[in-house]
Design an enzyme around this catalytic site. Sequence first.
Site, short mmCIF file in Angstrom:
data_model
loop_
_atom_site.label_atom_id
_atom_site.label_comp_id
_atom_site.label_asym_id
_atom_site.label_seq_id
_atom_site.Cartn_x
_atom_site.Cartn_y
_atom_site.Cartn_z
N GLU A 209 -20.45 15.22 -3.50
CA GLU A 209 -20.06 14.12 -2.57
C GLU A 209 -18.54 14.16 -2.40
O GLU A 209 -17.87 13.85 -3.37
CB GLU A 209 -20.39 12.58 -3.31
CG GLU A 209 -21.84 12.58 -3.40
CD GLU A 209 -22.78 12.35 -2.18
OE1 GLU A 209 -21.91 12.11 -1.20
OE2 GLU A 209 -23.73 12.59 -1.93
N CYS A 243 -12.96 7.50 0.78
CA CYS A 243 -13.63 8.65 1.49
C CYS A 243 -14.08 8.50 2.85
O CYS A 243 -14.21 9.24 3.78
CB CYS A 243 -14.54 9.37 0.76
SG CYS A 243 -15.91 8.25 0.28
P1 NAD Z 1 -10.50 15.29 -7.64
O1 NAD Z 1 -11.43 16.51 -7.14
O2 NAD Z 1 -9.43 15.53 -7.78
O3 NAD Z 1 -11.18 14.94 -9.03
C1 NAD Z 1 -12.58 14.81 -9.28
C2 NAD Z 1 -12.75 15.15 -10.79
O4 NAD Z 1 -12.61 16.71 -10.89
C3 NAD Z 1 -12.01 14.63 -12.01
O5 NAD Z 1 -13.24 14.35 -12.83
C4 NAD Z 1 -11.08 15.84 -12.49
O6 NAD Z 1 -11.00 15.68 -13.76
C5 NAD Z 1 -11.90 17.03 -11.89
N1 NAD Z 1 -11.09 18.10 -11.75
C6 NAD Z 1 -9.75 17.96 -11.06
N2 NAD Z 1 -9.08 19.28 -10.97
C7 NAD Z 1 -10.01 20.11 -11.61
C8 NAD Z 1 -10.10 21.62 -11.70
N3 NAD Z 1 -9.07 22.17 -11.32
N4 NAD Z 1 -11.21 22.26 -12.31
C9 NAD Z 1 -12.02 21.37 -12.91
N5 NAD Z 1 -12.18 20.10 -12.53
C10 NAD Z 1 -11.24 19.54 -12.03
O7 NAD Z 1 -10.92 14.16 -6.66
P2 NAD Z 1 -10.29 12.77 -6.82
O8 NAD Z 1 -8.66 12.98 -6.46
O9 NAD Z 1 -10.73 11.91 -8.10
O10 NAD Z 1 -11.08 11.82 -5.39
C11 NAD Z 1 -10.69 12.00 -4.20
C12 NAD Z 1 -11.37 12.81 -3.42
O11 NAD Z 1 -12.79 12.32 -3.60
C13 NAD Z 1 -11.21 12.71 -1.89
O12 NAD Z 1 -11.24 14.00 -1.32
C14 NAD Z 1 -12.54 11.66 -1.42
O13 NAD Z 1 -12.65 11.67 0.03
C15 NAD Z 1 -13.38 11.95 -2.30
N6 NAD Z 1 -14.32 11.30 -2.65
C16 NAD Z 1 -15.80 11.24 -2.05
C17 NAD Z 1 -16.61 10.35 -2.14
C18 NAD Z 1 -18.06 10.45 -1.53
O14 NAD Z 1 -18.83 9.59 -1.91
N7 NAD Z 1 -18.35 11.52 -0.74
C19 NAD Z 1 -16.22 9.20 -2.82
C20 NAD Z 1 -15.06 9.02 -3.37
C21 NAD Z 1 -14.24 9.91 -3.10
#
Ligand code: NAD
Length: 437
Positions: A209, A243
């Site tokens: 997502e 998002c």
């Molecule tokens: P993110 O991708 O930075 O982080 C999400 C998770 O990934 C965290 O648990 C983090 O620890 C882990 N992570 C981060 N870097 C990593 C790496 N290099 N390797 C492995 N794991 C890693 O996302 P975010 O900043 O928490 O959220 C924002 C994003 O999420 C935006 O792009 C937003 O649009 C999207 N989002 C989508 C939905 C949906 O329903 N589609 C809902 C909310 C947010």
Amino acid sequence: MSAIDRVFAAQRLHKWDVKNSTAAERKAKLIRLRDAVLANADAIKRALHVDLRKPEAEAAGEIGSVENDINDTLEHLDAWMAPVEVATAPMFGGAKARIVYEARGVCLVFGPWNFPFQLLFEPLVPVIAAGNTAILKPNELAPETSRISAEIIHQVFDEREVAVFEGGVELANELLALPVDHVFFTGSPKVGRIVMGAAARHLASVTLELGGKCPVILDDSTDLAAAAATIAAARCYNSGQVCLCPDVAWVPAARRDALVAALQEAVGAALYRDGKLDKGSFGRMVDRRNFDRVKGYLDDAIARGATVAFGGATESDDLTIHPTVLIDVPPDARIMHEEVFGPILTVMTFGNPAEVCRAVQGGGKPLAMYVYSNDPGFVDTILRNTSSGGVTVNGWAMHWFEPQLPFGGVNESGIGRYHGIHGFREVSHERSVFVQS
Ligand code: NAD
């Protein structure tokens, strides 16, 4: 043996029992979860305020959404679990065939920080309903919400069924090394690629997502005041860290100034008291890195010739970016290419439907799109010539709230879907059973 290895080994053994659990047993778990969430509602709201300065109503929305999902699942789970009989081909005589929805097994669930409670627990509901075990990782950028989420999981579940580990990227990578059966990830497209790569090593299925730049398109028939009220509210919800927020608004050139005036009026009425931003009703950026990132987009756009139609102020001490509308933004500005995830809306103009369709096609397939129009022909043209995870016409995010609709992205905005029966099926394996006569 590390705690992660111990829990994973225990879940891998126990998943066969959980797969065999009845609807009544799964419902009992969901009821325990719902009761614990409601009993901890005040603590959850406090945590969301500390992490994101979430106003009370927004925090209550996170809790209410999880409660609604559980209630909807309790009502329909028996029907969702029932095998679906299919008619066999005449050449197979009296054979019988059915589709059985069976658990995938051990699911890894990663939550984002923007709705750090809701979007950790909402995926957990179908995971439990479908008879899976789960290992959860709340998001480290919302540490208070991570702590209370972990406390609730510890209160409600045996770690052989649902376990939780708190931490950041290092922990994420440790968990991604496990040969789990399914990964349910909510977060950025950038990390989504890393997650899919890790899952490929074990051929685990994934639900991704993700996000993207969601456009909103208006035309000559749009009721601008009504549209501006919901667009402004959406762009300012959780300080734009949603998002599904509209990132860029496309409007016929002759109506641009009227739209900007309507947006300013809507923002003023909702969020300003005596000319001052009411921070009790408006969240902050989650951390300094994200504050600097969004302020960077603003500074870059202005440096390249964009005009601040209104807003534009930033307060570094409490990580607040004031609701802002930009016009005259050149195509090479960074804000035209990155998901903003902050309270800045860019207003762009178009001359005819083909032009706006081309512009939107150029932005790929976003998570959501919005069309505000009273002209069915215009709406149809936009829908036929663009793609996105979902669309709401004449409103904001209603395709997320309607439980009968599958929610998810497409290509770079995500893979897979959930909500209602769609979520149950997403984390189930559709097993074909053919019984020869
Ligand atoms: P993110 O991708 O930075 O982080 C999400 C998770 O990934 C965290 O648990 C983090 O620890 C882990 N992570 C981060 N870097 C990593 C790496 N290099 N390797 C492995 N794991 C890693 O996302 P975010 O900043 O928490 O959220 C924002 C994003 O999420 C935006 O792009 C937003 O649009 C999207 N989002 C989508 C939905 C949906 O329903 N589609 C809902 C909310 C947010």
